[in-house]
Design an enzyme around this catalytic site. Structure first.
Site, PDB file in Angstrom:
ATOM      1  N   ARG A 106       0.800  -1.217   0.000  1.00 51.27           N
ATOM      2  CA  ARG A 106       0.000   0.000   0.000  1.00 51.27           C
ATOM      3  C   ARG A 106       0.837   1.274   0.000  1.00 51.27           C
ATOM      4  O   ARG A 106       1.925   1.311   0.576  1.00 51.27           O
ATOM      5  CB  ARG A 106      -0.932   0.007   1.228  1.00 51.27           C
ATOM      6  CG  ARG A 106      -1.925  -1.142   1.254  1.00 51.27           C
ATOM      7  CD  ARG A 106      -2.539  -1.341   2.627  1.00 51.27           C
ATOM      8  NE  ARG A 106      -3.554  -2.400   2.639  1.00 51.27           N
ATOM      9  CZ  ARG A 106      -3.294  -3.690   2.795  1.00 51.27           C
ATOM     10  NH1 ARG A 106      -2.045  -4.089   2.955  1.00 51.27           N
ATOM     11  NH2 ARG A 106      -4.268  -4.585   2.791  1.00 51.27           N
ATOM     12  N   HIS A 131      -0.638  -2.543  -4.639  1.00 50.27           N
ATOM     13  CA  HIS A 131      -0.130  -3.492  -5.633  1.00 50.27           C
ATOM     14  C   HIS A 131      -0.053  -2.915  -7.046  1.00 50.27           C
ATOM     15  O   HIS A 131      -0.295  -3.623  -8.029  1.00 50.27           O
ATOM     16  CB  HIS A 131      -0.972  -4.765  -5.642  1.00 50.27           C
ATOM     17  CG  HIS A 131      -0.889  -5.554  -4.368  1.00 50.27           C
ATOM     18  ND1 HIS A 131       0.241  -5.559  -3.559  1.00 50.27           N
ATOM     19  CD2 HIS A 131      -1.791  -6.381  -3.754  1.00 50.27           C
ATOM     20  CE1 HIS A 131       0.027  -6.350  -2.518  1.00 50.27           C
ATOM     21  NE2 HIS A 131      -1.186  -6.848  -2.593  1.00 50.27           N
ATOM     22  N   HIS A 206       3.324 -13.442  -4.987  1.00 53.25           N
ATOM     23  CA  HIS A 206       2.098 -13.580  -4.207  1.00 53.25           C
ATOM     24  C   HIS A 206       1.603 -15.026  -4.190  1.00 53.25           C
ATOM     25  O   HIS A 206       0.403 -15.289  -4.345  1.00 53.25           O
ATOM     26  CB  HIS A 206       1.011 -12.657  -4.772  1.00 53.25           C
ATOM     27  CG  HIS A 206       0.048 -12.146  -3.751  1.00 53.25           C
ATOM     28  ND1 HIS A 206      -1.025 -12.882  -3.318  1.00 53.25           N
ATOM     29  CD2 HIS A 206      -0.002 -10.973  -3.066  1.00 53.25           C
ATOM     30  CE1 HIS A 206      -1.712 -12.179  -2.428  1.00 53.25           C
ATOM     31  NE2 HIS A 206      -1.114 -11.014  -2.255  1.00 53.25           N
ATOM     32  N   ASP A 271      -2.226 -10.104   8.214  1.00 57.10           N
ATOM     33  CA  ASP A 271      -1.870  -9.290   7.052  1.00 57.10           C
ATOM     34  C   ASP A 271      -0.982  -8.155   7.558  1.00 57.10           C
ATOM     35  O   ASP A 271      -1.440  -7.026   7.748  1.00 57.10           O
ATOM     36  CB  ASP A 271      -3.121  -8.745   6.364  1.00 57.10           C
ATOM     37  CG  ASP A 271      -2.825  -8.081   5.023  1.00 57.10           C
ATOM     38  OD1 ASP A 271      -1.666  -8.174   4.556  1.00 57.10           O
ATOM     39  OD2 ASP A 271      -3.748  -7.468   4.439  1.00 57.10           O
ATOM     40  N   GLU A 338       5.475 -12.772   1.586  1.00 52.38           N
ATOM     41  CA  GLU A 338       5.744 -11.817   0.515  1.00 52.38           C
ATOM     42  C   GLU A 338       6.966 -10.971   0.875  1.00 52.38           C
ATOM     43  O   GLU A 338       6.882 -10.040   1.671  1.00 52.38           O
ATOM     44  CB  GLU A 338       4.523 -10.921   0.284  1.00 52.38           C
ATOM     45  CG  GLU A 338       3.257 -11.688  -0.046  1.00 52.38           C
ATOM     46  CD  GLU A 338       2.027 -10.797   0.010  1.00 52.38           C
ATOM     47  OE1 GLU A 338       2.043  -9.718  -0.621  1.00 52.38           O
ATOM     48  OE2 GLU A 338       1.057 -11.177   0.708  1.00 52.38           O
TER      49      GLU A 338
END
Length: 375
Positions: A106, A131, A206, A271, A338
């Site tokens: 982000r 992304h 991803h 996350d 990631e």
């Protein structure tokens, strides 16, 4: 006498055949499949090492579509979420195996300032950018540059030119993504990028891993992350600029722990970006995570040159996806590691920089190594 000679000949033939390594277990790379899309080719490649480990990659989004590795008993199974056909990747899915860019994660208010110039990006996450925008790398068709075997490694290289102002990002960015499979059961992903004007870059893969063979949720896996802090997020998941120590929090995986009890308590998955524990300030390839499935005995060790890692166990139910071998996925069916620079880094000068200038080369190496318990 003739009977003895014939028996000896048959025995020799059987011994010679049994000693020969099966064709499927020889180090190889081949183009398995190709379809046309808008006068361009979507290619699927199959890489196999001498142990029988297989991966598949496609130039659509430079994606890792399949990884097949053995459990402790030698039984092979798929350990990433994905589809059997490349056409399925053109439909709805949560970026399965895709290369993500031009800026992974982000950027607050879809805006950043570089060298005194403010750049407005596409807002594709409410008022923010995520992304790379609505047409990020995960929806782009890369060119297949080359594929080859060399010594103990099979490789496929994809390339893409991200044009100036794609998603609002400045500069023409030439990106290369190399997937390599070694005889040590390693998947090596090597990224490079160059630009013709100042810009920012943050690339990642991803893939959603599931060491059970994608048969059960990943909450019972044990996770150990080489990180002592996270980037503290605000209510919308964007870093505030502060680092938060993980000790005593639900983010503490400094020793091997299952995620189930914490996810049940939080009522959601993970996350969050971890600041990886590095032995030096230079971008060296170091261990970032070890994930183990005690039932199958499979172990994933992840290494990276990046300073951060987004640990992601999505809360959403993926039962709308029919994956490999017709298997239906469900809630908590994958975890992502990631490797990346930090989210919103261009707006936080104290974070590791993501700027790239003409004459410089962006480089990243990430390794996913598969073993079994006891190796």
């Amino acid at each position: 006498m003739k009977i003895h000679i014939a028996f000896f000949g048959i025995t020799f033939l059987l011994l010679a055949t049994s000693c020969r390594q099966p064709d499927s277990y020889r180090l190889s790379v081949s183009q398995e499949y190709s379809v046309r899309k808008e006068d361009r080719s979507i290619d699927l490649f199959r890489l196999v090492n001498r142990n029988g480990m297989t991966i598949k990659v496609t130039n659509y989004a430079a994606s890792l579509t399949d990884v097949s590795v053995p459990d402790r008993h030698g039984k092979f199974a798929h350990v990433v979420l994905g589809f059997d056909s490349v056409e399925s990747y053109l439909g709805r899915h949560p970026k399965l195996g895709a290369t993500v860019g031009r800026y992974a994660n982000r950027i607050r208010n879809a805006r950043f300032c570089l060298d005194g110039t403010t750049y407005q990006l596409e807002k594709n996450n409410k008022e923010h950018s995520i992304h790379g925008g609505s047409r990020g790398f995960n929806l782009q068709l890369f060119d297949t540059d080359t594929f080859y075997t060399q010594k103990d490694t099979a490789a496929v290289v994809f390339k893409y030119r991200s044009p100036h102002q794609e998603g609002g990002f400045p500069g023409n960015l030439d990106v290369s993504v190399a997937y390599k499979l070694t005889n040590r059961n390693e998947i090596i992903i090597e990224y490079t990028a160059v630009t013709d004007r100042p810009t920012v870059v943050n690339l990642t893969n991803h893939s959603y891993f599931n060491l059970s063979g994608c048969t059960t949720p990943v909450l019972q896996h044990t996770y150990m992350l080489w990180a002592d802090s996270i980037t503290r997020n605000d209510s919308i998941g964007i870093p505030t600029g502060e680092l938060l120590p993980v000790a005593g929090t639900e983010y503490d995986f400094t020793s091997p722990l299952s995620a189930k009890a914490r996810v049940d308590s939080m009522g959601k998955g993970y996350d969050i970006n971890y600041k990886l524990r590095k032995s030096s300030g230079t971008p060296s390839l170091e261990l970032a995570a070890v994930v183990t499935d005690s039932v199958s005995g499979r172990v994933l060790k992840a290494y990276t040159t990046e300073p951060g890692m987004q640990f992601y166990i999505p809360n959403s139910n993926m039962d709308y996806l029919t994956g490999h071998d017709g298997r239906r996925y469900g809630q908590y069916y994958g975890f992502c590691l990631e490797m990346q620079h930090f989210p919103d880094s261009p707006n936080h000068p104290q974070f590791p920089p993501t700027s790239l200038y003409p004459g410089e080369t962006y480089r990243q190496t990430t390794v996913y190594k598969f073993e079994t318990i006891g190796e």
